[in-house]
Scaffold this active site. Structure first.
Site, PDB file in Angstrom:
ATOM      1  CG  MET A   6       7.394   6.145  -1.832  1.00  0.00           C
ATOM      2  SD  MET A   6       7.559   7.103  -0.308  1.00  0.00           S
ATOM      3  CE  MET A   6       7.293   5.838   0.922  1.00  0.00           C
TER       4      MET A   6
ATOM      5  CG  PHE B  74      -0.348   0.429   2.504  1.00  0.00           C
ATOM      6  CD1 PHE B  74      -0.456   1.732   2.956  1.00  0.00           C
ATOM      7  CD2 PHE B  74       0.344  -0.479   3.301  1.00  0.00           C
ATOM      8  CE1 PHE B  74       0.088   2.131   4.165  1.00  0.00           C
ATOM      9  CE2 PHE B  74       0.895  -0.093   4.505  1.00  0.00           C
ATOM     10  CZ  PHE B  74       0.770   1.223   4.942  1.00  0.00           C
ATOM     11  CE  LYS B  75       3.763   1.623   4.883  1.00  0.00           C
ATOM     12  NZ  LYS B  75       5.014   1.282   5.530  1.00  0.00           N
ATOM     13  CG  ASP B  76       4.075   0.640  -4.416  1.00  0.00           C
ATOM     14  OD1 ASP B  76       5.232   1.063  -4.236  1.00  0.00           O
ATOM     15  OD2 ASP B  76       3.814  -0.559  -4.637  1.00  0.00           O
TER      16      ASP B  76
ATOM     17  CB  THR C 232       8.333   2.775   4.300  1.00  0.00           C
ATOM     18  OG1 THR C 232       7.071   2.878   4.946  1.00  0.00           O
ATOM     19  CG2 THR C 232       8.829   4.176   3.969  1.00  0.00           C
TER      20      THR C 232
END
Length: 474
Positions: free
Chosen positions: A121, A116-118, A149
């Site tokens: 980011m 989910f960090k994409d 992350t």
């Protein structure tokens, strides 16, 4: 829109200034002076925007409420460049699927690193490149990761002009796939530092460097951790997208269950709720490192040292000092900067804890802010993964399993959306333990663990990390 520090510093900043800055000068975190409000008419407009123009257009609508120092056309173009089917594998970007009854999962892991960090980011990488080019400057990003992350940041920043990444991670504590995703990158602007310690040690190093104002200024240090407001802001968008997909009218309410270690993901939900998004509950799902669950049950926030931070099968949540928690506490205590500073400077930094159990604000927290919590163990994880696969034919990762387990404790007849954390391949060993088979692996990641590694192992020492940054900035 101006931004203030949670610890009461007098300065007020514009968005692009805090985009590149990280922490405030007093060590606090940035928040907007007030949260823009979404009324019924605006929510209806956002519903129409998502339905007719898609996720990128929704992102522009939400972000433009907070960003007024990037021209609207440029911001719209940055959102359109970021949220594409080519990058995220689907037109919907974050499709919501039903698991059973009122329980749903919002797919947030279709980006380049399968986590989910994409979602934030990828936008952050484009924002950095845009603003640095506009200023003719460079930026050295110092980050800490417990698993996802780091790879999301490195894949977003690799090859970006004017940006170097120095990413710390706890040596030997990430899954082999997570390590390979990061350490196999050979780009010259990417530097991996494996710290001999736990994630909290890495996070402490990032904060210590950020609070060394002379070093920070000399080497132009920025951050991509969720202490960076821009990253958290990008996450607010998928709460709106999830709500709008799960409802047909603005009268309906939805709850979100969020696997949480550093409190950034669910803090974005808090922001969305404060804006007026009809969220009933925000369910904090922890693993065995249950500092946040303990707080929401008791009012006592007690961080733990490395020896008492457990190594679990949902390793991205192996955190005992939640960086973003300060943002919520600031709101909880009436946006009192002096009190927030005392709680974190004196309470957490010196005493390792603070106690709000007798504070009327805490007693009102669940009703006023919607927060409830629960805990999931390794046994729970295995059982949830097995049950979800056998009954529904859906394979979920270990962190998402924590979210599903705790979500079930708070089902109440309204839609409950579990925020997916990652794809199962990132935690293959536990999936195999639960199901007796390995998860499917995207073709682009075949053999990744065998690729050459580019990483430096280092003691948990701020000065050594600073020396490494200085040497690689020559």
């Amino acid at each position: 829109m101006l931004y203030l520090s949670t610890r009461g510093h007098a300065d007020r900043k514009r968005f692009c200034d805090i985009l590149l800055a990280g922490l405030a000068p007093d060590g606090g975190l940035y928040l907007p002076e007030s949260y823009p409000q979404i009324d019924d008419a605006k929510l209806s407009q956002l519903r129409e925007t998502l339905a007719t123009q898609g996720y990128a257009a929704l992102a522009f609508e939400i972000l433009s409420l907070y960003i007024d120092d990037i021209p609207a056309d440029d911001l719209r173009a940055l959102c359109a460049k970021t949220y594409t089917k080519e990058v995220f594998g689907t037109e919907a970007i974050v499709p919501v699927r039903q698991l059973e009854g009122m329980l749903h999962i919002e797919a947030l892991s279709n980006g380049p690193t399968l986590a989910f960090k994409d979602m934030a980011m990828q936008l952050l990488g484009n924002l950095f490149e845009y603003e640095l080019a506009r200023r003719g400057e460079e930026l050295n990003i110092l980050g800490a990761t417990s698993g996802d992350t780091g790879s999301a940041a490195e894949y977003a920043m690799r090859g970006k002009k004017g940006v170097r990444v120095f990413m710390t991670s706890p040596h030997g504590r990430m899954s082999p796939f997570q390590q390979a995703q990061m350490f196999s990158l050979q780009d010259e602007n990417i530097h991996n530092i494996a710290i001999e310690g736990v994630f909290d040690d890495c996070q402490d190093i990032v904060k210590a460097v950020s609070n060394d104002h002379a070093f920070k200024a000399q080497y132009k240090i920025g951050t991509v951790n969720s202490i960076n407001w821009a990253r958290l802001l990008a996450q607010v968008v998928y709460y709106f997208a999830g709500y709008l997909q799960a409802t047909s009218s603005n009268e309906q309410k939805v709850s979100f269950a969020v696997p949480s270690g550093n409190f950034g993901n669910i803090c974005a939900g808090h922001v969305a709720r404060q804006m007026g998004l009809p969220i009933a509950k925000l369910v904090v799902a922890t693993n065995e490192n249950d500092v946040l669950d303990e707080f929401f049950r008791t009012g006592v926030y007690q961080v733990r040292g490395a020896a008492n931070t457990y190594e679990t099968s949902s390793p991205s949540m192996d955190i005992s000092k939640a960086s973003n928690f300060e943002r919520f506490v600031f709101d909880l205590v009436g946006r009192d900067g002096a009190r927030t500073k005392q709680l974190f400077d004196q309470g957490v930094a010196k005493d390792g804890q603070f106690d709000l159990s007798a504070d009327p604000a805490f007693k009102d927290a669940a009703a006023r802010y919607g927060f409830v919590s629960g805990k999931s163990t390794h046994a729970d994880r295995l059982a949830t993964i097995k049950d979800t696969y056998q009954r529904f034919g859906q394979m979920i990762d270990t962190h998402t399993a924590d979210g599903v387990k705790v979500a079930r404790e708070y089902l109440d007849g309204q839609p409950m959306i579990v925020l997916e954390t990652a794809l199962p391949i990132k935690f293959a060993a536990t999936i195999e333990e639960a199901l007796g088979r390995l998860p499917d692996r995207p073709a682009k990641f075949e053999g990744i663990e065998a690729l050459p590694k580019r990483v430096v192992v280092m003691a948990s020492d701020v000065e050594k990390v600073k020396a490494f940054i200085a040497e690689n900035c020559k």
